[in-house]
Scaffold this motif. Structure first.
Motif: not given
Length: 524
Positions: A310-318, A461-466
């Motif tokens: 889950r540390q690799h899946l904290q941003d589940t935007v996709v 779909i933009l990843c890492g915006v947060e």
């Protein structure tokens, strides 16, 4: 010979230079931070000084800019001293000259609105001290953080998510996430992959576990009242007449005038909580923003929130965006960045595809890696390559093409060849209705000049915006506006960007943009 020379000069000036989004005038409005003299301490690994002499705008160490061109920059501080030997000296003018010098030697930082700029003014009354202090720009790049690698201790990953894992480690993590989610590292296949000559096809899991994926939507109300800069009179008669004052008065008895909270600043967020629940019928609805994932292939109640990875899946935007719009985008091409920052999102793409393979047509996938290991500089725009496509009902074949593309990449610099990949996708699959681009917010679009060649909506779909504090890189805003597409992040959907017209402004995160002709500019 003269004729050829004239033609070369003509084409050299034919292309109109684009306006850089971060203008010098915009930066010159920055309020300086007043600090004590900064001591000469060892630099951190992510600090790079661009040095200048006291009272000078000339760079002493130009060679450091060459190193910085291949790094992801997060912050630039202009550091100077307030001390002046003459009353005719203008610090404001010298600051402008220094920024102009930086722009002349390092123009790409003025195309990146994600960079935070600060003016640091050191306070001293001693000339000798002022002369000895640091003057110039302190540049900050991505700072390493610790993450776990499979079957190892810890390894570095930069703060913006650009991976320090090896490509093989990234692929192992993707496969382990898929194995955990679906019960086997390659899904449930009838036989060997066609890549090894087996000619297999993907089969539905024998045990169907239905999961209610609770990605609930809630609105955080903006409660901040905004100060107008004026003060209210205590006299009722003057108040009713609309009298206002610029100062609080001698005894500070006047109250600040404040505007009511702006509803436009309300923020919609999505709570990614994943729980097992009772079985729902196909087509049923729940309180969740995503409808129930009927016929889910997830193994044992798996969800990103419960994953060992889950540390690799904290941003589940996709997962959030593809699942929400899977029917609307069924006839779209998926164009995905598979460079070193993107492995958590690649895993989500494959989770979504496996979970929906029975219900949706197999979309074309186009993966890009910014040029394999060949030349990928700005002089090669439009022909950087490193782009591989696949359309196949067998999801394992798609995954192997992706892994192969990842292995061929080199990750030499942050900007990517997104639009070259889009153009190739449209040529190869002309009958599709649009493009879904899965991209890294921290990766500028190297070939943004190709945007005029694209006339089909691009849904991004933009990843890492947060991780950028909610800021969106202006390149992706330009793409969405020009193509009449949209941008989707973990917490926000920007679907009305195509309605912007010249002169309009839009606020995203803590930044405000103005559309001037075809260009976006940062404004205060």
């Amino acid at each position: 010979m003269k004729y050829i020379l004239c033609l070369l000069i003509f084409f050299l000036f034919l292309e109109k230079p684009h306006a850089q989004i971060v203008r010098i005038d915009y930066l010159m409005e920055t309020v300086p931070q007043l600090v004590a003299p900064i001591s000469n301490t060892p630099l951190a690994k992510n600090q790079y000084p661009i040095s200048m002499h006291y009272g000078s705008a000339q760079i002493k160490n130009l060679d450091i800019i060459t190193k910085l061109k291949r790094k992801t920059i997060t912050r630039i501080d202009l550091i100077y001293t307030a001390y002046k030997r003459s009353n005719k000296f203008e610090q404001h003018s010298l600051n402008r000259q220094r920024i102009q010098t930086l722009k002349r030697h390092f123009p790409i930082v003025f195309d990146n609105n994600l960079i935070q700029w600060n003016f640091i003014e050191q306070q001293t009354t001693d000339y000798q001290m002022a002369e000895d202090l640091f003057h110039g720009f302190m540049v900050y790049t991505t700072e390493p953080a610790e993450v776990s690698a499979p079957n190892s201790s810890t390894i570095s990953e930069s703060s913006n998510g650009r991976s320090k894992l090896s490509t093989e480690e990234e692929i192992v993590i993707i496969k382990k996430i898929l194995e955990e989610a679906f019960g086997s590292s390659s899904g449930t296949f009838a036989s060997e992959s066609p890549l090894s000559g087996g000619g297999g096809t993907y089969e539905a899991p024998k045990t169907i576990i239905k999961i209610d994926t609770l990605i609930s939507e809630r609105v955080i109300k903006n409660t901040t009242r905004r100060f107008t800069g004026l003060y209210l009179p205590r006299n009722k008669r003057l108040l009713e007449k609309g009298k206002r004052f610029k100062r609080p008065g001698l005894f500070k008895l006047r109250k600040k005038e404040s505007l009511d909270p702006d509803p436009a600043l309300d923020k919609t967020v999505y709570d990614t909580t994943f729980t097992e629940s009772e079985i729902y019928e196909e087509g049923s609805t729940t309180r969740s923003i995503i409808s129930t994932l009927s016929k889910s292939g997830y193994s044992g109640g798996w969800s990103p929130g419960r994953s060992s990875y889950r540390q690799h899946l904290q941003d589940t935007v996709v997962l959030r965006v593809l699942e929400k719009r899977k029917t609307r985008w069924e006839n779209h091409i998926i164009v995905e960045d598979v460079t070193g920052s993107m492995y958590p999102y690649i895993a989500q793409t494959f989770i979504w595809r496996r979970n929906n393979f029975e219900r949706l047509n197999a979309p074309p996938f186009v993966f890009f890696n910014d040029g394999d290991t060949g030349p990928n500089g700005y002089e090669h725009i439009g022909n950087i390559k490193g782009i591989y496509d696949i359309q196949d009902d067998n999801i394992e074949v798609v995954e192997e093409v992706c892994y192969s593309t990842m292995r061929k990449g080199s990750g030499r610099d942050a900007p990517e060849n997104n639009l070259e990949a889009v153009i190739k996708a449209l040529k190869k699959y002309p009958d599709n209705e649009g493009i879904v681009m899965i991209a890294d917010n921290f990766a500028p679009v190297k070939d943004i000049k190709l945007l005029s060649k694209i006339d089909i909506p691009i849904q991004i779909i933009l990843c890492g915006v947060e991780r950028s504090g909610g800021r969106i890189h202006a390149d992706y805003l330009k793409i969405a506006i020009k193509t009449k597409g949209a941008i989707y992040t973990m917490n926000d959907d920007f679907e009305a960007l195509s309605e912007l017209e010249g002169g309009n402004t839009i606020k995203i995160g803590d930044q405000k943009f103005k559309l001037t002709g075809d260009e976006l500019l940062l404004v205060h």
